[in-house]
Design an enzyme around this catalytic site. Structure first.
Site, PDB file in Angstrom:
ATOM      1  CG  HIS A   1      61.017  32.054  40.585  1.00 58.42           C
ATOM      2  ND1 HIS A   1      62.174  31.574  41.048  1.00 58.42           N
ATOM      3  CD2 HIS A   1      60.346  32.653  41.726  1.00 58.42           C
ATOM      4  CE1 HIS A   1      61.755  30.998  42.347  1.00 58.42           C
ATOM      5  NE2 HIS A   1      60.828  31.314  42.957  1.00 58.42           N
TER       6      HIS A   1
ATOM      7  CG  ASP B   1      57.610  29.528  36.672  1.00 55.05           C
ATOM      8  OD1 ASP B   1      57.319  28.700  36.450  1.00 55.05           O
ATOM      9  OD2 ASP B   1      58.703  29.980  36.730  1.00 55.05           O
TER      10      ASP B   1
ATOM     11  CD  GLN C   1      53.098  32.341  41.664  1.00 52.14           C
ATOM     12  OE1 GLN C   1      52.004  32.486  41.944  1.00 52.14           O
ATOM     13  NE2 GLN C   1      53.541  32.136  42.508  1.00 52.14           N
TER      14      GLN C   1
ATOM     15  CE  LYS D   1      55.479  28.893  43.740  1.00 47.86           C
ATOM     16  NZ  LYS D   1      56.085  29.356  45.151  1.00 47.86           N
TER      17      LYS D   1
ATOM     18  CB  CYS E   1      62.922  34.764  43.430  1.00 38.66           C
ATOM     19  SG  CYS E   1      62.952  33.740  45.225  1.00 38.66           S
TER      20      CYS E   1
END
Length: 420
Positions: A128, A205, A208, A231, A374
């Site tokens: 991202h 990261d 998700q 999220k 992104c």
């Protein structure tokens, strides 16, 4: 998880999300954009409202009752997040505005002070922008070089190339746990183990992954991990950074001002203890407290159950999309063990722009994402300006997928008829 169990889970949770029970353009809303932002259950909305109606006061700074209650709720949320990702200490959880700020915190506080010319940063082509741009800035400032891990033929992280790119010059590996475009689940435990053997630090990261599957920072072994509240059923404007305590202790503050200090004099200051050293100014108090409520909500359902249910939904969606002619899906196919793909699918239909698909689907009440998500470098690799993306959550159903597939086919037929 059986079909009956799936239906029970979906039926049980959908009533908790008032936003899902509306019409858009005269059609029942089908929300398939949870990778961009998740919807919020009543437990979270009520918590946020309760804070502003009952406890609204600044934290850590007042002795009056409202301030004490706000502080207790705010710090309780930190405890909940720490437990949720299995941090060794509550001091290892720093509240930020979002994952982007958390990455920038590490980049500017650790990166500027530890990277130099000749050092290397290892990223992947699927990152991202929030895990690309900060490191590009730091590389420009320090003279460090960035290297990128590519993809395999199945459009997953090329672990072989990762191994070959690692060297004694590699000081940092910053990698996504779940790609927000490819949907692939990267083997972060293996990545961390290999990187640490080469003396590199690792940032994950987890935007998700944290909302969709159990995540254990101690099992992963990473040095830092970031996630965004919005999220994971929490409000916007709050996220968190996990960092190993010994690393956070040695890192200088990212922002200066109130709250992050111990004492201030005219010629110097001393930092507060962790985690407050990195939380300058008045934080997003209500949002952080509501993040704690979101963690309670997800925990009550069970992250293992959420993951199992979403695996079934994703496999079902993937199978339906594969049957549509001239439709190109990005990322690996789902496997029976569910370890290769998360609950999102990006795709393009030959001859039809993704934005046009999204616009016409919206006219039928179906919300999907279109654009580069992104991940512009990744889309350039695929020679695509963008893609359409369907992203699921535990509040979605097979019936919604069926409607989406039906409308998608009708939309494709419409475009084809116009172009004939």
């Amino acid at each position: 998880m059986t079909l009956i169990q799936e239906k029970i889970l979906a039926d049980r949770v959908r009533s908790d999300f008032p936003i899902l029970h509306q019409e858009v353009n005269g059609k029942p809303l089908i929300y398939l954009d949870s990778a961009a932002t998740s919807q919020k259950p009543l437990a979270v909305l009520d918590t946020l409202r309760n804070y502003y109606e009952r406890d609204n006061a600044n934290v850590h700074r007042g002795a009056h009752t409202l301030s004490v209650r706000a502080t207790e709720a705010y710090e309780s949320a930190r405890d909940k997040v720490a437990k949720f990702v299995n941090a060794a200490s509550r001091q290892e959880i720093v509240f930020t505005r979002n994952a982007t700020e958390a990455i920038n915190l590490v980049a500017y506080s650790w990166g500027l002070n530890h990277l130099k010319e000749g050092d290397e940063i290892l990223l992947s082509v699927m990152e991202h922008h929030s895990n690309l741009v900060p490191w590009q800035i730091i590389a420009q400032k320090t003279g460090a070089a960035i290297k990128y891990v590519g993809l395999t033929d199945t459009e997953e992280l090329d672990l072989g190339q990762f191994n070959s790119l690692l060297s004694d010059r590699t000081k940092l590996v910053a990698i996504v746990h779940v790609s927000n475009t490819l949907g692939c689940i990267n083997p972060v435990e293996k990545i961390v183990s290999i990187a640490h053997k080469n003396g590199a630090k690792v940032l994950i990261d987890a935007c998700q992954s944290v909302p969709h599957m159990p995540v254990d920072v101690q099992a992963i072994g990473c040095d830092w991990l970031v996630a965004s509240g919005h999220k994971m059923c929490a409000p916007t404007g709050v996220g968190f950074l996990y960092g190993k305590q010994e690393l956070l202790e040695e890192m200088p503050p990212f922002l200066g001002g109130g709250e992050m200090i111990s004492e201030v004099f005219l010629d110097h200051f001393t930092c507060g203890e962790l985690p407050h050293k990195f939380e300058a100014g008045t934080p997003a108090i209500g949002e952080a407290i509501a993040l704690g409520a979101a963690v309670d909500y997800l925990t009550a359902i069970g992250m293992d159950k959420i993951h199992a249910y979403e695996e079934e939904l994703t496999t079902y969606l993937f199978e339906k999309l594969e049957q549509i002619p001239n439709l190109r899906i990005y990322g690996p196919k789902p496997t029976k063990d569910g370890k290769t793909r998360a609950a999102l699918v990006s795709f393009n239909v030959r001859g039809i722009h993704a934005s046009d698909l999204s616009t016409l689907l919206d006219q039928e009440g179906i919300a999907i994402r279109s654009g580069h998500h992104c991940t512009q470098p990744l889309h350039r690799l695929f020679e695509a300006s963008g893609s359409a993306r369907v992203s699921l959550s535990f509040y979605n159903t097979r019936e919604e997928i069926d409607v989406f597939i039906k409308v998608l086919k009708e939309t494709i037929d419409f475009f084809n008829s116009v172009m004939e």
